[in-house]
Motif scaffolding. Sequence first.
Motif, mmCIF file in Angstrom:
data_model
loop_
_atom_site.group_PDB
_atom_site.id
_atom_site.type_symbol
_atom_site.label_atom_id
_atom_site.label_comp_id
_atom_site.label_asym_id
_atom_site.label_seq_id
_atom_site.Cartn_x
_atom_site.Cartn_y
_atom_site.Cartn_z
ATOM 1 N N PHE A 10 -39.229 -36.244 -28.146
ATOM 2 C CA PHE A 10 -38.206 -37.050 -28.814
ATOM 3 C C PHE A 10 -37.374 -36.176 -29.770
ATOM 4 O O PHE A 10 -36.147 -36.242 -29.789
ATOM 5 C CB PHE A 10 -38.940 -38.146 -29.587
ATOM 6 N N ILE A 11 -38.058 -35.346 -30.528
ATOM 7 C CA ILE A 11 -37.369 -34.461 -31.493
ATOM 8 C C ILE A 11 -36.454 -33.489 -30.738
ATOM 9 O O ILE A 11 -35.284 -33.309 -31.089
ATOM 10 C CB ILE A 11 -38.408 -33.664 -32.328
ATOM 11 N N LEU A 12 -37.017 -32.901 -29.675
ATOM 12 C CA LEU A 12 -36.220 -31.925 -28.919
ATOM 13 C C LEU A 12 -35.022 -32.608 -28.257
ATOM 14 O O LEU A 12 -33.913 -32.065 -28.223
ATOM 15 C CB LEU A 12 -37.091 -31.222 -27.875
ATOM 16 N N PHE A 13 -35.261 -33.824 -27.780
ATOM 17 C CA PHE A 13 -34.185 -34.581 -27.155
ATOM 18 C C PHE A 13 -33.043 -34.810 -28.156
ATOM 19 O O PHE A 13 -31.883 -34.522 -27.884
ATOM 20 C CB PHE A 13 -34.736 -35.914 -26.637
ATOM 21 N N TRP A 14 -33.411 -35.301 -29.344
ATOM 22 C CA TRP A 14 -32.375 -35.572 -30.345
ATOM 23 C C TRP A 14 -31.745 -34.275 -30.853
ATOM 24 O O TRP A 14 -30.544 -34.236 -31.127
ATOM 25 C CB TRP A 14 -32.938 -36.393 -31.511
ATOM 26 N N GLY A 15 -32.559 -33.236 -30.931
ATOM 27 C CA GLY A 15 -32.021 -31.928 -31.322
ATOM 28 C C GLY A 15 -30.927 -31.495 -30.352
ATOM 29 O O GLY A 15 -29.852 -31.024 -30.742
ATOM 30 N N LEU A 16 -31.200 -31.716 -29.063
ATOM 31 C CA LEU A 16 -30.229 -31.362 -28.034
ATOM 32 C C LEU A 16 -28.969 -32.230 -28.154
ATOM 33 O O LEU A 16 -27.838 -31.722 -28.088
ATOM 34 C CB LEU A 16 -30.881 -31.544 -26.658
ATOM 35 N N ILE A 17 -29.192 -33.524 -28.358
ATOM 36 C CA ILE A 17 -28.048 -34.453 -28.477
ATOM 37 C C ILE A 17 -27.170 -34.046 -29.672
ATOM 38 O O ILE A 17 -25.951 -33.949 -29.562
ATOM 39 C CB ILE A 17 -28.545 -35.916 -28.643
ATOM 40 N N PHE A 18 -27.834 -33.789 -30.813
ATOM 41 C CA PHE A 18 -27.069 -33.411 -32.011
ATOM 42 C C PHE A 18 -26.305 -32.102 -31.763
ATOM 43 O O PHE A 18 -25.156 -31.949 -32.179
ATOM 44 C CB PHE A 18 -27.989 -33.244 -33.226
ATOM 45 N N SER A 19 -26.955 -31.187 -31.044
ATOM 46 C CA SER A 19 -26.308 -29.907 -30.760
ATOM 47 C C SER A 19 -25.071 -30.119 -29.887
ATOM 48 O O SER A 19 -24.015 -29.541 -30.125
ATOM 49 C CB SER A 19 -27.270 -28.963 -30.038
ATOM 50 N N LEU A 20 -25.244 -30.973 -28.869
ATOM 51 C CA LEU A 20 -24.115 -31.237 -27.973
ATOM 52 C C LEU A 20 -22.971 -31.914 -28.734
ATOM 53 O O LEU A 20 -21.802 -31.575 -28.545
ATOM 54 C CB LEU A 20 -24.571 -32.126 -26.804
ATOM 55 N N ILE A 21 -23.346 -32.859 -29.603
ATOM 56 C CA ILE A 21 -22.311 -33.557 -30.384
ATOM 57 C C ILE A 21 -21.551 -32.535 -31.240
ATOM 58 O O ILE A 21 -20.324 -32.536 -31.298
ATOM 59 C CB ILE A 21 -22.939 -34.667 -31.258
ATOM 60 N N ASN A 22 -22.322 -31.668 -31.888
ATOM 61 C CA ASN A 22 -21.691 -30.671 -32.755
ATOM 62 C C ASN A 22 -20.800 -29.720 -31.945
ATOM 63 O O ASN A 22 -19.693 -29.373 -32.352
ATOM 64 C CB ASN A 22 -22.759 -29.884 -33.513
ATOM 65 N N PHE A 23 -21.320 -29.361 -30.773
ATOM 66 C CA PHE A 23 -20.576 -28.454 -29.908
ATOM 67 C C PHE A 23 -19.268 -29.119 -29.437
ATOM 68 O O PHE A 23 -18.204 -28.535 -29.448
ATOM 69 C CB PHE A 23 -21.466 -28.087 -28.716
ATOM 70 N N TYR A 24 -19.388 -30.391 -29.063
ATOM 71 C CA TYR A 24 -18.263 -31.101 -28.484
ATOM 72 C C TYR A 24 -17.217 -31.460 -29.546
ATOM 73 O O TYR A 24 -16.029 -31.271 -29.366
ATOM 74 C CB TYR A 24 -18.789 -32.352 -27.783
ATOM 75 N N PHE A 25 -17.718 -31.991 -30.679
ATOM 76 C CA PHE A 25 -16.768 -32.454 -31.709
ATOM 77 C C PHE A 25 -16.498 -31.404 -32.784
ATOM 78 O O PHE A 25 -15.701 -31.636 -33.678
ATOM 79 C CB PHE A 25 -17.283 -33.744 -32.372
ATOM 80 N N ASN A 26 -17.237 -30.314 -32.695
ATOM 81 C CA ASN A 26 -17.058 -29.230 -33.650
ATOM 82 C C ASN A 26 -17.170 -29.703 -35.102
ATOM 83 O O ASN A 26 -16.287 -29.442 -35.921
ATOM 84 C CB ASN A 26 -15.698 -28.570 -33.397
ATOM 85 N N LEU A 27 -18.245 -30.392 -35.426
ATOM 86 C CA LEU A 27 -18.385 -30.998 -36.752
ATOM 87 C C LEU A 27 -18.711 -29.959 -37.824
ATOM 88 O O LEU A 27 -18.167 -29.985 -38.917
ATOM 89 C CB LEU A 27 -19.499 -32.061 -36.731
ATOM 90 N N PHE A 28 -19.641 -29.074 -37.505
ATOM 91 C CA PHE A 28 -20.039 -28.038 -38.458
ATOM 92 C C PHE A 28 -19.766 -26.652 -37.851
ATOM 93 O O PHE A 28 -19.924 -26.486 -36.642
ATOM 94 C CB PHE A 28 -21.545 -28.095 -38.750
ATOM 95 N N PRO A 29 -19.451 -25.662 -38.704
ATOM 96 C CA PRO A 29 -19.373 -24.302 -38.171
ATOM 97 C C PRO A 29 -20.777 -23.822 -37.785
ATOM 98 O O PRO A 29 -21.771 -24.438 -38.191
ATOM 99 C CB PRO A 29 -18.833 -23.488 -39.348
#
Lengths: 487, 527
Positions: free
Chosen positions: B178-197
């Motif tokens: 579950f943690i790894l799944f959400w970690g991946l989702i958050f990473s993809l979101i950040n990658f896609y929306f460029n939220l944080f450097p």
Amino acid sequence: MSEKLNVVLTTEGTYPYYRGGVSTWADILIKRLDDIDFRILAIMMHPYITINFELAPNVKELINVPLWGTEEPTEYISGLTFSEIFSRKLKTHDNTIKEVTEIIRNITLAIYSKNPDIPPIGLYLLRLYEIFQEYDYRTVFRSRYMWDTFYETTLDYYKEREEKPTVYDIVESLRWIYRFFISLLSPVKEADIYHSSAAAFCGLPCIIAKLKKGSKFLLTEHGIYVREQYLFASREKMQPRTKEFFQGLIRLISKLNYYYADQVSPVCAHNKRWEIKFGTPESKIQVIYNGIDTEHYRRMNVERPDRPTVVMVARVDHLKDIETYIRTCNAVRKKIPNVLFKIFGPVVEKDYYEKCLKLVSELNLNNNFIFEGLSYTPEIAYNEGDVVVLTSISEAFPFAVLEAMACEKVVISSDVGGTREVLEGHGFIIKPRDFEAFAEKIIYVLEHPAEAAEIGVEARQRVLAGFRIEDMIKNYRETYFRLSGMA
Amino acid sequence: MNKENIIDNEEQKAIELLKTITKGKGKPLDEWELTALLETNGMRDIDAVTEWNEPNLFTLPKRLMQYIDKLTYEVKEHKFETYRVRRILKNYIKGAIFAFPMFIQILAMIVVGFGIWSSIDFTLREATAIAMGTLLALATTGGIAQMIGRKGLFYIKFEEYMLAAKITKRLYITGIIFILFWGLIFSLINFYFNLFPFYMYQLFIIYFILLSFLFLIFSIFYMLEQYGTIAWMTFLGIVLVYIFLFFYGIGLVKAQAYSLIIIITISIILSFYQMRRLEKKSQAEGTLLPHAASLFYTLYPYFLYGTLYFLFLIMDRALAWTTGKKYLPYVVWFNYPYEVGVDWALIPLISTIALIEVFIYELGYFAFKKVNEISAPEVKKFNNYFLRVYTIAAITFFVVGIVSIFGAFLFPYAIKDVEFFFKFVDVFFNDINIFVFFFAAVGYVLLSWSLLNCVIFFAYSRHSFALKAIGWGLIVNFLIGFVFSRAFDYYYSVIGLTSGSIVFAVISTFYAYKFFKNYDYYYYSAY
């Protein structure tokens, strides 16, 4: 239906999870009747146990029905999907709750009644079974309506009586119904015979199968369920009103079993007394004795002490009355100082074991008495003795007596349960607890080895004449085919 | 012998026999019971005939029943801790130890200026990324932690240690996935929306993963009720950060990351060792868990509750840090005064949360006593008794709550002169965090009260009460927090926390009142 005979064997707290007499019987029955297909419906007190027997290839299914230890009664019913569980809950509405509550009210009245009318109760159970194939069991039982109605029904029953139940009594009573009737939830499969191993809750699926599918219902009683449960309640020191309900429930369940069974088969004639008292017509009762493996239990030359030896194979618990065995040892020693008494069996009551050790020490029997612990080779244990004793104060039909007789040993047993039915004329029967009488017979046997040898040979013949596994299997095979109409 | 003597002898003989067969047993209720007792005492039909002149063992009890009340019988005894003060104190300490790790973290912040995942020296960029990692770790693991607590304890209660260990391991693995799944989702979101450097993302993901692992493994200690171990691990973590910082001179982030890795590793070893011990002391033989559909059905309320609870806890911070009225370089921007304010308000939470343990124990204690004592026709008396107990609990709770709010408020003032030790105490003296403190403290005391209500609901299998109460509380927390933070200033989101807690407390108290008013019914249907 296939050409093979189909039998559903229902067990309660025994096969295939716990070791013991009933489980051994069930295992032998299934393995020896390998041309018959079996399903096992195992009612368990809780689901946290592993199988203790290797299931035979003719066991087509093992259905587990744990009564306690689950949050959802459906937890271990296989094949139920999440959506099914959920949709059952969603569609359980007031009408279902009211119908079930009314049934439970009637069953409660029957529980409190001294002479309940049994046939309607069977039909109520059938209706409960049908309802819970579609609706949610837990939702119904946890409903406010169910609780209020049950509460009122109970108070109504006690209205005229001086003693009143406590809140706990009512809570516990309805919870019992909830837990015990989980045995009704498992879908009943088509089978020629439903064979219950006790007049207990494991008989309920048999009643349902009989009413719903027309299966035949065979009931084997190893002990007497109602008696055992009464003793349990007594030992547990249940609160009086809780116990009153519990005993009523057990009586009702036993009566239902006896009423609906097509044949009631106790393991000895002695047990018929209770069955008849609980309304079983004598014509329906047919004793099927348990049998033993006479090739396994036979006379053998084993390494044994070079002194007169008395053997008992029994668990160390108060029902085996080991104290009498110890006192007997003391009495025999006065005449035969080098006599050795051995007991082979596990300690199941530690306090009782301590008490026995103390008695051995008090009577200064340390050189004459040995606790051998559990023996995995009882056939060798029997053969170590010149005489085999059983001092039990309560038994149904003890295997130990049969096994020792098959080993050509003179058996001296207390007159309990069905012991007399096999031993009379082929050994000695003593009044329970009468250690002097036990001692007298033991001394006699030890002093008359030739006569003892003769009695031993006769004892084996007696076992061979109807108490072998083959005899038992033959009796069950005939019963199955006769009841199913395939004879 | 005259007739009277014969009767006396018979009575004596019957009583003697009754005495023998009922030794160590309860009072027999009917003749069947007496027959069963006679049989298991070695009596036979023939003895009934020869010794009692009765046809058999089934008729003898009729004679014995006449004398049944001449004897007293054993009753089942229940062992209780009878000294109330000792009992209450013991449970309060147990409850306090439960919350102690939070206290250690707060104390560390003001003594050394950092915790295991916090520091006053972080830049705002770092603090933002780490705070996001922390909050999302709480929200991600909250549900699984609740499931572990529930099912593990369920099996331990039944002394099914093997299954307790098995389900815990299974849920633990599920948690990691579950943690790894959400970690991946958050990473993809950040990658896609460029939220944080990338640097901030790196920090975020490191802290998210490590803290999620830590919270998950701590949930096993909670399940095993080894609250002390959690406190020790927290303490050790802080010591390790200190050592890495001051003895090895490595940077703060690395020091915290290494420290987290070490305490996670030790905790995994310890918890798995504990589970191995559980399996070994297992008296049970079972290995069979319920089928998955059923397991899911029984556990989803806990998952939902755990997730909602942690969302409730982080909502005000999330709203405050995403308010873009002033400076908001990224979608989320950390704010120190706000964080200090809400952390400070944890002190009243800790003081009141310890009371939960006390009340739950007392409830169980009195419930068992009274349910056995009170006659069924007097059921109202039973329910009223528990309404009173609940009222007393409420009064105690709020008195302790109010005292602890003022105590916590005065705490920094009391220690500020001991500056050589509490070097960072100055962080408290700021108007914003005092504002935040008061609203958050009131919110937390009410939250703590609501938690008590929910613990009761869960203990009695009334999940829906808890879920409805926290669900509405969360909605109000979000709506009020959102409106206030956007209408006034970022830190007004704390009013959302307070309002949400009020709603949570009111709804849960409403249900608790209904619950205790009908306690007999809920007691029965607790399965």
